[in-house]
Each structure stands twice: as structure tokens, then as C-alpha cells.
Design a protein around this motif. Structure first.
Motif, mmCIF file in Angstrom:
data_model
loop_
_atom_site.group_PDB
_atom_site.id
_atom_site.type_symbol
_atom_site.label_atom_id
_atom_site.label_comp_id
_atom_site.label_asym_id
_atom_site.label_seq_id
_atom_site.Cartn_x
_atom_site.Cartn_y
_atom_site.Cartn_z
ATOM 1 N N THR A 277 1.291 6.581 7.054
ATOM 2 C CA THR A 277 0.429 5.684 7.817
ATOM 3 C C THR A 277 1.204 4.771 8.746
ATOM 4 N N GLY A 278 2.504 4.594 8.474
ATOM 5 C CA GLY A 278 3.301 3.663 9.258
ATOM 6 C C GLY A 278 3.087 2.213 8.877
ATOM 7 N N LEU A 279 2.428 1.970 7.733
ATOM 8 C CA LEU A 279 2.157 0.609 7.285
ATOM 9 C C LEU A 279 3.251 0.124 6.336
ATOM 10 N N PRO A 280 3.478 -1.183 6.288
ATOM 11 C CA PRO A 280 4.417 -1.712 5.297
ATOM 12 C C PRO A 280 3.860 -1.534 3.890
ATOM 13 N N LEU A 281 4.758 -1.515 2.914
ATOM 14 C CA LEU A 281 4.368 -1.321 1.521
ATOM 15 C C LEU A 281 4.820 -2.523 0.702
ATOM 16 N N ILE A 282 3.897 -3.092 -0.067
ATOM 17 C CA ILE A 282 4.231 -4.241 -0.897
ATOM 18 C C ILE A 282 3.751 -4.005 -2.329
ATOM 19 N N ASN A 283 4.375 -4.707 -3.267
ATOM 20 C CA ASN A 283 3.940 -4.675 -4.656
ATOM 21 C C ASN A 283 2.940 -5.799 -4.886
ATOM 22 N N VAL A 284 1.870 -5.488 -5.589
ATOM 23 C CA VAL A 284 0.835 -6.473 -5.898
ATOM 24 C C VAL A 284 0.636 -6.513 -7.407
ATOM 25 N N THR A 285 0.757 -7.692 -7.987
ATOM 26 C CA THR A 285 0.561 -7.863 -9.426
ATOM 27 C C THR A 285 -0.846 -8.387 -9.677
ATOM 28 N N LEU A 286 -1.577 -7.673 -10.538
ATOM 29 C CA LEU A 286 -2.961 -8.025 -10.838
ATOM 30 C C LEU A 286 -3.108 -8.417 -12.300
ATOM 31 N N PRO A 287 -4.083 -9.262 -12.608
ATOM 32 C CA PRO A 287 -4.265 -9.715 -13.997
ATOM 33 C C PRO A 287 -4.483 -8.555 -14.967
ATOM 34 N N GLY A 288 -4.042 -8.745 -16.202
ATOM 35 C CA GLY A 288 -4.241 -7.735 -17.228
ATOM 36 C C GLY A 288 -3.143 -6.687 -17.249
#
Length: 326
Positions: A277-288
Motif C-alpha cells: 500500500t505504501g503506507l507506514p506501519l505502526i504497532n498499536v497496543t489494545l486493552p486485554g
């Protein structure tokens, strides 16, 4: 053979209808949405199941009924409509099928009946206890029980527990029902707001504002710091499993998990998707805890000879190729 197919305008139903017609079957599709296919041997009925006489008429002369249509939602406000669509409508359909003398009834269920996200053991097999925690999963469990009740009365049935299923044309689409909230930051923000989680939505919106644009995400669980791991099937493989269930003699009155050989590891696959996609990639931490499960498809492979053809990297490559052709 004459095949009646519910959900014929949906992702899986449309794929199935096209495949059935290529194989020379006569298909009657039933869906709330308009037809997506034109063919001399295809008839499309656009209506709700509230029209019992029309439903009974559609079953006349049918050899096989593929009940793929369903409603999926995680919003409590949709529960009543979902019960009607997934349970009541299945009951009405089974009554019409019984009266018409249909040879085999295939029901599309879901791994949500276990549920896979809170499995008691891994890999999840067909004998795992059913104890759904979502209302959607509950409706599928109740519909399974209806199917089994009619099986006891002599109807030949097959229950297929579907995985998450996608087509390559939606895999990299940030607006799609599944990919949006699973793989895209903005889609996850919209989902959180829809669920009333304004705190989480604001936290992710801040990340989005700092980035200054859209991004793809690898979701991690806050409690275990692990990335998501789950099965995602190519729609063509899911359709192939339904075709086997429709025709194979050993499928009669059986229950099968239908899915790919291996689950998708988000931390391994999202870099490939972000590159496409050419988009940046980030890590996302979600509850649980992270959603992590593995479901066994050994029974359908051993008994029906099922073999998925498309791996998730295959799906990404084909989705990326579609993007370059737009």
C-alpha cells in the motif's frame, strides 16, 4: 442439479454462484441485495424470508440448499435483527427445505460458536465445547441446533464452521468490513468510536494526527504484549470447501471446520501489506489479551480431501497486483 443459494450476492455467495454455474448447475439465489451475476441458468430472488410462500416456491425441485446468508454485527442494537436473520430465518428455511424434500442442506456456521478467541485448547477441533461469548456466535450456535434437530427428522445436513473469509479485492481496502478495523489505523478508530470506546479512539487519533496521515497497524494485546494471530481464508478456498460439502458422500450429517492450514501472524504479514500500500506501519497496543488462535482443518482434509490453495502471502500479492492495475 438445482441449487438454492442464500446470501448469493455476498462475498462467498457470489463466488459460489459463479463456480456452480461453471460446473453446469442451475442456481436460484436468494438475497436482500440485487443480483451480481447474469446467466441463463441463474435466477435471483431479492426478498426477505418474511415471504413464506415465495420461500417455499423457491425450494420446489431443489436438490441442494446452501444456506450461506447471515447477518454479522458486534453492535448490541443489532441483536434483535441478527437473531431474526440468523435464527428465525434459518428455521423458516429448514421448514421449506423439509417440505420440498431437499437432498442435502449445507449450513454456514462460524468459529464464533466455540469461540476461537477464548478457546479452552488449541488447535480448536470440531469437538471443542460450544460456549459463544458474542451474540453473533450465539445466533450461530442456535441455528446449528436447529439444523441438528431437522437432521434427526431425516434431513441430510452438513455444518461448516467458517473462518474469517476475504477476497483479494478487499484485502487492502481501508473501507472494507474486515480489513478496515483489523489492518488500518483509521478503520480501527472508526470501530472504537462505533463501540463507544472514545478513550481508545482519542488515543489512536492522537497517533494518527502525529503521523499526519493514514497508516497500517499491527495490533498487540496490552496484557500479554503479543501480536494478533488468527485464520483468514481466501474466499475461493472457502467456496471450494462448500462445494466439497455439497457433493461428497462422507460429508453427510457431519460438522467441519473450514479454513486455511495456518493462522495469519499479524507481525509477519502486515509489513508485506504496508509495502504493497505504501503506507507506514505502526504497532498499536489494545486493552486485554491479543486475539490468538489456531483452528484445525484436519477433519475436512482427511475426510473430504479438502486442500486450501491460497496462502495469505498469495492473497497479499494478488491484492497488490490489483492495486497496480487500477
Amino acid at each position: 442439479m438445482k441449487i438454492v443459494l442464500t446470501g448469493s450476492a455476498g462475498r462467498i455467495g457470489h463466488t459460489l454462484a459463479a463456480r456452480l454455474l461453471v460446473d453446469g448447475h442451475i442456481v436460484t439465489g436468494i438475497d436482500l441485495a440485487p443480483a451480481r451475476i447474469e446467466h441463463a441458468h441463474y435466477q435471483h430472488l431479492q426478498y426477505q424470508f418474511e415471504q413464506p410462500q415465495a420461500l417455499h416456491d423457491a425450494m420446489k425441485g431443489a436438490d441442494i440448499v446452501l444456506h450461506i446468508g447471515a447477518m454479522m454485527s458486534w453492535h448490541p442494537a443489532d441483536n434483535a435483527a441478527m437473531f431474526h436473520a440468523n435464527v428465525t430465518a434459518t428455521h423458516w428455511l429448514l421448514e421449506a427445505v423439509k417440505e420440498a424434500g431437499v437432498k442435502r442442506f449445507i449450513f454456514a456456521s462460524s468459529g464464533e460458536v466455540y469461540p476461537e478467541v477464548r478457546a479452552q485448547f488449541l488447535p480448536v477441533t470440531e469437538d471443542h465445547p460450544r460456549n459463544p461469548v458474542s451474540f453473533y456466535g450465539l445466533t450461530k450456535k442456535l441455528a446449528e441446533d436447529l439444523v441438528l434437530f431437522y437432521q434427526q427428522q431425516g434431513l441430510e445436513t452438513v455444518i461448516l464452521r467458517f473462518p474469517h473469509t476475504q477476497s483479494t479485492d478487499e484485502l487492502l481496502d481501508p473501507e472494507s468490513f474486515f480489513s478496515g478495523p483489523r489492518f488500518f489505523l483509521e478503520g480501527k478508530i472508526r470501530q472504537m468510536r462505533a463501540f463507544g470506546n472514545e478513550t481508545g479512539a482519542k488515543r489512536l487519533q492522537q497517533i494518527r494526527d502525529e503521523l499526519g496521515g493514514p497508516a497500517m497497524i499491527v495490533q498487540y494485546g496490552e496484557e500479554d504484549n503479543l501480536p494478533y494471530l488468527m485464520h483468514i481464508a481466501d474466499v475461493r478456498d472457502t467456496a471450494e470447501g462448500v462445494m466439497l460439502a455439497m457433493s461428497h458422500p462422507r460429508a453427510a450429517n457431519a460438522i467441519f471446520n473450514l479454513g486455511p492450514d495456518e493462522p495469519v501472524a499479524f507481525d509477519e504479514m502486515l509489513p508485506l501489506m504496508a509495502q504493497a500500500t505504501g503506507l507506514p506501519l505502526i504497532n498499536v497496543t489494545l486493552p486485554g489479551r491479543a486475539v490468538r488462535f489456531k483452528t484445525s482443518n484436519q477433519k475436512i482434509k482427511n475426510e473430504l480431501g479438502y486442500q486450501p490453495r491460497f496462502t495469505f502471502p498469495d492473497m497479499i500479492a494478488q491484492a497488490a497486483l490489483r492495486m497496480t492495475r487500477r
